[in-house]
Design a protein around this motif. Structure first.
Motif, PDB file in Angstrom:
ATOM      1  N   ASP A  14     -55.925   1.550 -65.021  1.00  8.62           N
ATOM      2  CA  ASP A  14     -55.682   2.879 -64.963  1.00  8.62           C
ATOM      3  C   ASP A  14     -54.712   3.489 -65.958  1.00  8.62           C
ATOM      4  O   ASP A  14     -54.941   4.727 -66.784  1.00  8.62           O
ATOM      5  N   ARG A  15     -53.966   2.737 -66.660  1.00 12.04           N
ATOM      6  CA  ARG A  15     -53.071   3.142 -67.593  1.00 12.04           C
ATOM      7  C   ARG A  15     -53.931   3.163 -68.936  1.00 12.04           C
ATOM      8  O   ARG A  15     -53.721   3.764 -69.704  1.00 12.04           O
ATOM      9  N   LEU A  16     -54.921   2.204 -69.121  1.00 13.44           N
ATOM     10  CA  LEU A  16     -55.457   2.212 -70.190  1.00 13.44           C
ATOM     11  C   LEU A  16     -56.598   3.525 -70.179  1.00 13.44           C
ATOM     12  O   LEU A  16     -56.783   4.077 -71.459  1.00 13.44           O
ATOM     13  N   VAL A  17     -57.100   3.853 -69.067  1.00 15.39           N
ATOM     14  CA  VAL A  17     -58.096   5.119 -68.884  1.00 15.39           C
ATOM     15  C   VAL A  17     -57.259   6.199 -69.272  1.00 15.39           C
ATOM     16  O   VAL A  17     -57.640   7.243 -69.837  1.00 15.39           O
ATOM     17  N   ALA A  18     -55.860   6.296 -68.811  1.00 12.03           N
ATOM     18  CA  ALA A  18     -54.949   7.284 -69.231  1.00 12.03           C
ATOM     19  C   ALA A  18     -54.843   7.551 -70.415  1.00 12.03           C
ATOM     20  O   ALA A  18     -54.462   8.553 -70.998  1.00 12.03           O
ATOM     21  N   LEU A  19     -54.929   6.737 -71.488  1.00 14.93           N
ATOM     22  CA  LEU A  19     -54.957   6.695 -72.893  1.00 14.93           C
ATOM     23  C   LEU A  19     -56.121   6.985 -73.462  1.00 14.93           C
ATOM     24  O   LEU A  19     -56.145   7.109 -74.674  1.00 14.93           O
ATOM     25  N   GLY A  20     -57.069   7.313 -72.744  1.00 14.09           N
ATOM     26  CA  GLY A  20     -58.327   7.655 -73.177  1.00 14.09           C
ATOM     27  C   GLY A  20     -59.402   6.654 -73.501  1.00 14.09           C
ATOM     28  O   GLY A  20     -60.388   7.001 -74.159  1.00 14.09           O
ATOM     29  N   LEU A  21     -59.247   5.419 -73.040  1.00 14.14           N
ATOM     30  CA  LEU A  21     -60.014   4.257 -73.359  1.00 14.14           C
ATOM     31  C   LEU A  21     -61.007   4.265 -72.129  1.00 14.14           C
ATOM     32  O   LEU A  21     -60.735   4.317 -71.014  1.00 14.14           O
ATOM     33  N   ALA A  22     -62.251   3.822 -72.551  1.00 12.69           N
ATOM     34  CA  ALA A  22     -63.417   3.906 -71.646  1.00 12.69           C
ATOM     35  C   ALA A  22     -63.238   2.565 -70.981  1.00 12.69           C
ATOM     36  O   ALA A  22     -63.609   1.473 -71.443  1.00 12.69           O
ATOM     37  N   VAL A  23     -62.804   2.347 -69.858  1.00 13.10           N
ATOM     38  CA  VAL A  23     -62.391   1.006 -69.168  1.00 13.10           C
ATOM     39  C   VAL A  23     -63.386   1.039 -67.579  1.00 13.10           C
ATOM     40  O   VAL A  23     -62.589   1.805 -66.810  1.00 13.10           O
ATOM     41  N   PRO A  24     -64.230   0.486 -67.253  1.00 13.94           N
ATOM     42  CA  PRO A  24     -65.188   0.637 -66.233  1.00 13.94           C
ATOM     43  C   PRO A  24     -64.075   0.104 -64.724  1.00 13.94           C
ATOM     44  O   PRO A  24     -63.342  -1.057 -65.106  1.00 13.94           O
ATOM     45  N   ALA A  25     -64.396   0.702 -63.802  1.00 14.95           N
ATOM     46  CA  ALA A  25     -63.575   0.044 -62.455  1.00 14.95           C
ATOM     47  C   ALA A  25     -64.038  -1.237 -62.256  1.00 14.95           C
ATOM     48  O   ALA A  25     -65.271  -1.591 -62.558  1.00 14.95           O
ATOM     49  N   GLY A  26     -63.363  -1.950 -61.591  1.00  8.66           N
ATOM     50  CA  GLY A  26     -63.819  -3.416 -61.076  1.00  8.66           C
ATOM     51  C   GLY A  26     -63.742  -4.498 -62.264  1.00  8.66           C
ATOM     52  O   GLY A  26     -64.051  -5.780 -61.746  1.00  8.66           O
ATOM     53  N   VAL A  27     -63.268  -4.180 -63.533  1.00  2.51           N
ATOM     54  CA  VAL A  27     -63.092  -5.284 -64.542  1.00  2.51           C
ATOM     55  C   VAL A  27     -62.017  -5.981 -64.339  1.00  2.51           C
ATOM     56  O   VAL A  27     -60.850  -5.453 -63.689  1.00  2.51           O
ATOM     57  N   SER A  28     -62.149  -7.328 -64.954  1.00  7.62           N
ATOM     58  CA  SER A  28     -60.961  -7.974 -64.731  1.00  7.62           C
ATOM     59  C   SER A  28     -59.961  -7.676 -65.941  1.00  7.62           C
ATOM     60  O   SER A  28     -60.157  -6.777 -66.846  1.00  7.62           O
ATOM     61  N   ALA A  29     -58.624  -8.223 -65.970  1.00  6.15           N
ATOM     62  CA  ALA A  29     -57.821  -7.861 -67.053  1.00  6.15           C
ATOM     63  C   ALA A  29     -58.197  -8.135 -68.196  1.00  6.15           C
ATOM     64  O   ALA A  29     -58.204  -7.496 -69.463  1.00  6.15           O
TER      65      ALA A  29
END
Length: 80
Positions: A14-29
């Motif tokens: 969620d914090r990465l997405v808030a920065l504008g990065l496209a990270v799909p839900a359900g992925v590992s760290a």
């Protein structure tokens, strides 16, 4: 009762997405870090450095998988 901030892989994503990065839900760290590195540009690199500094230096507790992923995947990419 004591309440501690705990950062799990979903919070991290969620914090990465808030920065504008496209990270799909359900992925590992680890996968979240890979997506983050793939989406870096100069502005996002600065923002990601700030996030990493906040997470590693703050009072929140990072799950070991999140801390390890940051140290193995993000830190090397951010020092380039």
């Amino acid at each position: 009762m004591m309440h501690a901030d705990l950062i799990d892989q979903d919070d991290f994503r969620d914090r990465l997405v808030a920065l504008g990065l496209a990270v799909p839900a359900g992925v590992s760290a680890d996968q979240a870090c890979e997506y983050a590195v793939a989406g870096l540009n100069p502005d996002r690199t600065q923002a990601l450095r700030g996030l990493v500094q906040e997470l590693l230096g703050g009072s929140a507790t990072l799950l070991p998988t999140v801390r390890e992923a940051i140290c193995r995947k993000l830190l090397p990419a951010l020092v380039k």
